[in-house]
Scaffold this active site. Structure first.
Site, mmCIF file in Angstrom:
data_model
loop_
_atom_site.group_PDB
_atom_site.id
_atom_site.type_symbol
_atom_site.label_atom_id
_atom_site.label_comp_id
_atom_site.label_asym_id
_atom_site.label_seq_id
_atom_site.Cartn_x
_atom_site.Cartn_y
_atom_site.Cartn_z
ATOM 1 N N ASP A 143 0.836 -1.192 0.000
ATOM 2 C CA ASP A 143 0.000 0.000 0.000
ATOM 3 C C ASP A 143 0.881 1.255 0.000
ATOM 4 O O ASP A 143 1.868 1.337 0.732
ATOM 5 C CB ASP A 143 -0.885 -0.027 1.253
ATOM 6 N N GLU A 189 1.694 -0.458 -4.977
ATOM 7 C CA GLU A 189 0.751 0.593 -5.318
ATOM 8 C C GLU A 189 1.627 1.825 -5.534
ATOM 9 O O GLU A 189 2.096 2.429 -4.574
ATOM 10 C CB GLU A 189 -0.254 0.828 -4.201
#
Length: 698
Positions: free
Chosen positions: A342, A380
């Protein structure tokens, strides 16, 4: 006092500093080791079942504080009290009245008392009883590995929430719904194998907390992007208990997936922690070494590039060690097969908070690590800080969430793209993003939806977000949805609108699965799951987020299409190629590996590529010779396919390639349901508005 002669609950001499951090169980006791180089004193707090504490001083050796306690082992609850200067303006946040969680704890027990002022270091009161604590966990055997690791070229990722996926599952025993054991239930695994996915990507399962501000609204952090500990599986996802049972239950879940040939990928949040901003609670890292673990500005204020109040500082070697130790633990001990990072750009900011995609030591350490070299690594590739958008820039060995694929495909099907040039890049593996640094098309994780945003059904049903249930006056969540409601906002009984929405869903799913790269499907998109227009359901532990198991039968047509597409992709290497196309024959005298076909039947011209109104295109994939070889070194061969997309609102007549390409074509997929089954070479074919057709060359 040696380990052999130490009395129960008394500390022995410090072990060598190279001994692993955390709590290590021996036959006669447990060694505790904490890294706290700026501390003046560290106490180990051993907690009894009734909450009673016994505090023991650890021994200071270099940057580590260590000690051995005889007579305790698996299941012991513990924490640390770290003494040192309290000077927040200079980043020093030591406060021995705060009971701190071991960053290396293997399990976490207890909850956070959001209402107590004692969780903040602005209070002198003892936080014990108001904060989660660590649990000593003995080493155990890892789950059996998957019998056949899934090659990137065959990978299909299915993103799901551990709790939400089984909370309503009728076959899962009630006490196991929403847990690791629930995911391991045969009915759940059978559903996934029949669907055709190869890898589940679990939303965060590192032990996480709800932010106090969200709890004050009477809501939870449901998604889990608020990690408290990077080694412990989230306790509330365990059906067996949180005193170490969650570790065994997680391993059993991984073993069940592996037995079915399914990989387990974790969504991991190393970019920030649950301690929040400057005024957040002191629970672990902040009270151990605030200046090392977090990015700070002048005045000791946290430097936030994550939007959560703090950012973990991986420019510090010991913080990188924490991340690397955690990653290796989840692979070697817990059996997982990969990670999705993330806000990964935060992890490659240097000591000046600048993005460094070339020389950041985190990238080098990951690339050189032999354990991580055998698992899937997905970034990401953005955060919310300066120059935070880095799609295409992570290099080997990384794959990346391809946000440009999502945006381009959404724009095409809502008829707002400029021509088809960008779509062609996305259909063929996004070589413009990943083809110049030695990577392959699987560097592109293709997705149309994810947990964050509209579901596929909502993408074709809502023009605007409807997040009122989040109790933020609909201010949260993006306004850039790139969605189209097909003429009516929200649910409707209008048969024409419903039919159009179903066709648009079919178009989006077909485009996703048949594009070169690695498709990622959001759980429920294969069967019409809706969040009722909520595009930011991070705090919705409710029917808004849970998987509705009545949908697979209600939406059997769309589920059937998804299964068909995934089966075609699995069966045909031409539909999942792992080398970039060159536009040239693979073998002498053969056809080009990829040809772009214009509506007039010939190859696309420069004028076609620059026609901003063109939204009809064909993609001819030659299967007579594919790049790459099979296990025996033979050149791969397959059927040839023609994929045709008409993203306009009108019927379009197209000409299929003539007999020099193929003698004829069999219709394999047609989202318009026209009923046409075969097409002659060179024929003029009417394409229905807004449809995708896949033809197999005869």
């Amino acid at each position: 006092m040696t380990e052999a002669t130490a009395a129960p609950n008394e500390l022995g001499p410090a072990p060598d500093p190279d001994v692993r951090l955390g709590a290590q169980v021996h036959t006669d006791g447990t060694t505790f080791t904490l890294w706290a180089p700026a501390a003046e004193r560290v106490e180990l707090a051993l907690l009894g079942p009734d909450g009673a504490q016994r505090n023991l001083d650890l021994t200071h050796t270099g940057e580590y504080w260590t000690g051995f306690v005889a007579g305790i082992g698996h299941g012991q609850r513990y924490g640390y009290r770290v003494h040192g200067p309290f000077d927040p303006s200079h980043g020093l946040r030591f406060h021995p009245s705060k009971l701190l969680l071991d960053p290396y704890a293997r399990a976490v027990d207890g909850s956070l008392d959001f209402t107590s002022p004692l969780i903040y270091d602005s209070s002198d009161g003892d936080s014990a009883g108001h904060v989660p604590v660590g649990v000593v966990v003995a080493d155990g055997a890892p789950p059996p590995p998957i019998s056949r690791p899934v090659p990137w070229s065959e990978t299909v990722i299915y993103e799901l929430h551990t709790k939400g996926f089984t909370k309503l599952h009728p076959d899962v025993p009630e006490h196991q719904r929403g847990t690791y054991a629930g995911l391991a239930h045969p009915s759940v695994i059978n559903y996934l194998t029949e669907l055709g996915v190869t890898s589940v990507e679990l939303l965060p399962i590192h032990h996480f907390l709800t932010e106090p501000a969200i709890a004050a609204r009477g809501l939870p952090n449901y998604w889990g992007y608020n990690t408290l500990n990077y080694f412990a599986p989230h306790g509330p996802f365990s059906s067996a208990g949180s005193a170490g049972e969650q570790v065994a239950e997680f391993k059993a879940m991984v073993a069940a997936f592996h037995a079915a040939g399914i990989e387990v990928i974790l969504d991991v949040v190393y970019n920030h922690t649950a301690e929040g901003g400057f005024d957040g609670p002191t629970l672990s890292f902040r009270g151990i070494d605030n200046r090392a673990y977090y990015r700070l500005t002048h005045g000791g204020v946290t430097y936030d590039v994550t939007g959560t109040g703090n950012s973990v500082d991986t420019s510090h070697p010991q913080v990188r060690r924490l991340v690397m130790d955690s990653l290796r633990y989840w692979v070697e001990e817990m059996g997982v097969d990969g990670f999705r990072f993330d806000l990964a750009v935060t992890l490659i900011r240097n000591e000046r908070h600048e993005v460094d995609t070339v020389d950041h030591p985190f990238l080098a350490e990951v690339a050189a690590d032999p354990v991580l070299g055998r698992v899937k690594l997905i970034s990401e590739p953005w955060d919310v800080g300066p120059f935070g958008y880095q799609v295409g820039n992570f290099g080997t060995p990384w794959s990346e969430w391809n946000g440009k694929f999502r945006d381009s495909v959404r724009d095409v099907w809502r008829t707002s793209s400029y021509g088809v040039q960008d779509l062609a890049y996305r259909l063929s593996g996004s070589s413009d993003l990943y083809g110049d640094d030695g990577r392959y098309p699987y560097a592109s994780i293709n997705f149309v939806t994810a947990h964050d945003g509209f579901t596929l059904r909502d993408l074709v049903s809502y023009d605007h977000k409807h997040n009122d249930a989040n109790r933020e006056d609909n201010r949260d969540g993006t306004d850039d949805n790139r969605s189209w409601n097909c003429g009516v906002e929200g649910e409707t009984d209008d048969g024409g609108v419903v039919a159009l929405r179903k066709r648009q869903m079919a178009n989006l799913m077909t485009t996703l699965v048949l594009s070169t790269g690695v498709p990622m499907i959001t759980a429920g998109d294969e069967c019409g799951r809706t969040q009722y227009g909520n595009n930011n359901a991070y705090c919705q532990d409710s029917e808004i987020s849970w998987f509705d198991w009545t949908l697979p039968s209600t939406w059997s047509d769309h589920l059937g299409l998804t299964k068909q597409l995934l089966a075609l992709r699995a069966a045909h290497p031409a539909l999942r190629q792992w080398h970039y196309f060159s536009g040239q024959p693979v073998v002498a005298g053969g056809r080009k590996d990829l040809s772009w076909i214009a509506p007039h039947g010939g190859e696309m011209t420069e004028n076609d590529w620059h026609d901003g109104n063109l939204r009809t295109i064909g993609m001819f994939l030659a299967g007579d010779a594919l790049r790459g070889t099979d296990a025996e070194g033979n050149i791969l061969t397959d059927n040839s396919f023609l994929l045709v997309l008409n993203a306009t609102a009108e019927e379009r007549e197209v000409v299929v390639p003539d007999a020099s390409w193929a003698p004829g074509y069999e219709v394999v997929v047609d989202t318009s349901g026209s009923g046409v089954t075969e097409v002659e070479a060179g024929a003029r074919v009417p394409l229905a508005p807004r449809c995708v057709v896949l033809l197999r060359a005869l």
